[in-house]
Design a protein around this motif. Structure first.
Motif, PDB file in Angstrom:
ATOM      1  N   PHE A  38      21.646  31.876 -17.156  1.00  0.00           N
ATOM      2  CA  PHE A  38      20.460  31.239 -17.260  1.00  0.00           C
ATOM      3  C   PHE A  38      21.160  30.146 -16.895  1.00  0.00           C
ATOM      4  O   PHE A  38      19.999  29.905 -15.209  1.00  0.00           O
ATOM      5  N   TRP A  39      21.054  28.858 -17.093  1.00  0.00           N
ATOM      6  CA  TRP A  39      21.539  27.491 -16.221  1.00  0.00           C
ATOM      7  C   TRP A  39      21.882  27.587 -15.090  1.00  0.00           C
ATOM      8  O   TRP A  39      21.491  26.891 -13.861  1.00  0.00           O
ATOM      9  N   GLY A  40      23.236  28.293 -14.972  1.00  0.00           N
ATOM     10  CA  GLY A  40      23.545  28.665 -13.676  1.00  0.00           C
ATOM     11  C   GLY A  40      22.843  28.873 -12.399  1.00  0.00           C
ATOM     12  O   GLY A  40      22.801  28.431 -11.645  1.00  0.00           O
ATOM     13  N   GLY A  41      21.765  29.675 -12.560  1.00  0.00           N
ATOM     14  CA  GLY A  41      20.229  30.107 -11.711  1.00  0.00           C
ATOM     15  C   GLY A  41      19.970  29.300 -11.275  1.00  0.00           C
ATOM     16  O   GLY A  41      19.279  28.721 -10.003  1.00  0.00           O
ATOM     17  N   ILE A  42      19.976  29.339 -12.586  1.00  0.00           N
ATOM     18  CA  ILE A  42      18.651  27.146 -12.176  1.00  0.00           C
ATOM     19  C   ILE A  42      19.609  26.201 -11.311  1.00  0.00           C
ATOM     20  O   ILE A  42      18.878  25.405 -10.395  1.00  0.00           O
ATOM     21  N   PHE A  44      21.543  27.310  -9.520  1.00  0.00           N
ATOM     22  CA  PHE A  44      21.510  27.108  -8.295  1.00  0.00           C
ATOM     23  C   PHE A  44      20.547  26.806  -7.449  1.00  0.00           C
ATOM     24  O   PHE A  44      20.740  27.345  -6.197  1.00  0.00           O
ATOM     25  N   LEU A  45      19.251  27.513  -8.476  1.00  0.00           N
ATOM     26  CA  LEU A  45      17.542  27.412  -7.358  1.00  0.00           C
ATOM     27  C   LEU A  45      18.169  25.839  -6.809  1.00  0.00           C
ATOM     28  O   LEU A  45      17.694  25.748  -5.787  1.00  0.00           O
ATOM     29  N   LEU A  46      18.308  25.231  -7.459  1.00  0.00           N
ATOM     30  CA  LEU A  46      17.725  23.888  -7.726  1.00  0.00           C
ATOM     31  C   LEU A  46      18.146  23.041  -6.103  1.00  0.00           C
ATOM     32  O   LEU A  46      18.093  22.600  -5.136  1.00  0.00           O
ATOM     33  N   SER A  47      20.197  23.829  -6.458  1.00  0.00           N
ATOM     34  CA  SER A  47      20.801  23.505  -5.266  1.00  0.00           C
ATOM     35  C   SER A  47      19.890  23.852  -3.838  1.00  0.00           C
ATOM     36  O   SER A  47      19.785  23.018  -2.948  1.00  0.00           O
ATOM     37  N   MET A  48      20.028  25.444  -3.613  1.00  0.00           N
ATOM     38  CA  MET A  48      19.440  25.930  -2.649  1.00  0.00           C
ATOM     39  C   MET A  48      18.273  25.083  -2.170  1.00  0.00           C
ATOM     40  O   MET A  48      17.954  25.112  -0.532  1.00  0.00           O
ATOM     41  N   VAL A  49      17.153  24.282  -3.556  1.00  0.00           N
ATOM     42  CA  VAL A  49      16.607  24.191  -2.194  1.00  0.00           C
ATOM     43  C   VAL A  49      16.211  22.642  -2.197  1.00  0.00           C
ATOM     44  O   VAL A  49      16.390  21.834  -0.873  1.00  0.00           O
ATOM     45  N   LEU A  50      17.262  21.836  -2.248  1.00  0.00           N
ATOM     46  CA  LEU A  50      18.203  21.041  -1.906  1.00  0.00           C
ATOM     47  C   LEU A  50      18.271  20.938  -0.394  1.00  0.00           C
ATOM     48  O   LEU A  50      17.867  20.355   0.140  1.00  0.00           O
ATOM     49  N   PHE A  51      19.383  21.655  -0.653  1.00  0.00           N
ATOM     50  CA  PHE A  51      19.636  22.137   0.802  1.00  0.00           C
ATOM     51  C   PHE A  51      19.046  22.702   1.553  1.00  0.00           C
ATOM     52  O   PHE A  51      18.906  21.694   3.212  1.00  0.00           O
ATOM     53  N   ALA A  80      24.110  20.003 -13.831  1.00  0.00           N
ATOM     54  CA  ALA A  80      24.977  21.157 -14.579  1.00  0.00           C
ATOM     55  C   ALA A  80      26.153  20.447 -15.473  1.00  0.00           C
ATOM     56  O   ALA A  80      25.949  21.607 -16.838  1.00  0.00           O
ATOM     57  N   PHE A  81      26.040  19.067 -15.541  1.00  0.00           N
ATOM     58  CA  PHE A  81      27.217  18.599 -16.754  1.00  0.00           C
ATOM     59  C   PHE A  81      26.550  18.988 -17.944  1.00  0.00           C
ATOM     60  O   PHE A  81      26.224  19.226 -19.437  1.00  0.00           O
ATOM     61  N   VAL A  82      25.058  18.193 -17.560  1.00  0.00           N
ATOM     62  CA  VAL A  82      24.354  18.216 -19.397  1.00  0.00           C
ATOM     63  C   VAL A  82      23.909  19.299 -19.278  1.00  0.00           C
ATOM     64  O   VAL A  82      24.289  19.437 -20.943  1.00  0.00           O
ATOM     65  N   VAL A  83      23.792  20.591 -19.190  1.00  0.00           N
ATOM     66  CA  VAL A  83      23.055  21.696 -19.606  1.00  0.00           C
ATOM     67  C   VAL A  83      23.998  22.426 -20.054  1.00  0.00           C
ATOM     68  O   VAL A  83      24.451  23.534 -20.590  1.00  0.00           O
TER      69      VAL A  83
END
Length: 176
Positions: A38-42, A44-51, A80-83
């Protein structure tokens, strides 16, 4: 009554309740993996949108692919560290030194996987020519897939491993 609270005509809970109990049991059994996904998916989405935003001419930034990846990496590593620490592995470092040890290990592991992802993106964008549109996003996606798997393994086995001393059962103490 909601669909989970409906009773049949004999006063017994319906199948929905049994199904929900099964799902809860599965979640509890695989909580860490499900939470990581779940948190990896979030992340991942953050990374894709930023990229996309950093490389897009539409947004107006238009950075080089590898540079954009590195900037989005910094933002996503902190998130990612925090979550991972608090919501996935529930790590209790114990003191400030433990916290910084985990953070240093986390960043070290993420630098390794950043270099891995940068290499994949460079290879696919610069060498294979995947520099526009869906091919550019596909290059990032492939890099992210490799990173997610590698990050989980490193987090589980090295960064957030259980550091509490194991109790030796009395029968094993006597054998020594």
């Amino acid at each position: 009554l909601s669909s989970f609270e409906r009773q049949d005509h004999q006063g017994e809970m319906t199948k929905e309740n049994d199904d929900m109990e099964k799902l809860i049991k599965i979640y509890r059994k695989h909580k860490e993996g499900i939470d990581y996904l779940f948190w990896g998916g979030i992340t991942f989405l953050l990374s894709m949108v930023l990229f996309w935003a950093f490389t897009s001419d539409i947004v107006g930034i238009g950075w080089n692919e590898v540079f954009a990846n590195n900037i989005d990496w910094v933002i996503c590593v902190i998130f990612a560290f925090v979550v991972n620490k608090f919501f996935v592995f529930h790590s209790k470092a114990g003191n400030i030194n433990g916290f910084f040890t985990e953070f240093a290990q986390f960043v070290t592991a993420r630098i390794f996987t950043l270099l891995l992802e940068d290499g994949i993106i460079w290879l696919l964008c610069s060498v294979a020519g995947w520099q526009t549109g869906l091919l550019l996003i596909a290059a990032k996606f492939i890099g992210q897939f490799v990173v997610i798997v590698t990050n989980y393994i490193l987090s589980k086995l090295w960064i957030f491993k259980d550091r509490t001393p194991k109790q030796i059962p009395p029968e094993q103490k006597e054998e020594k």
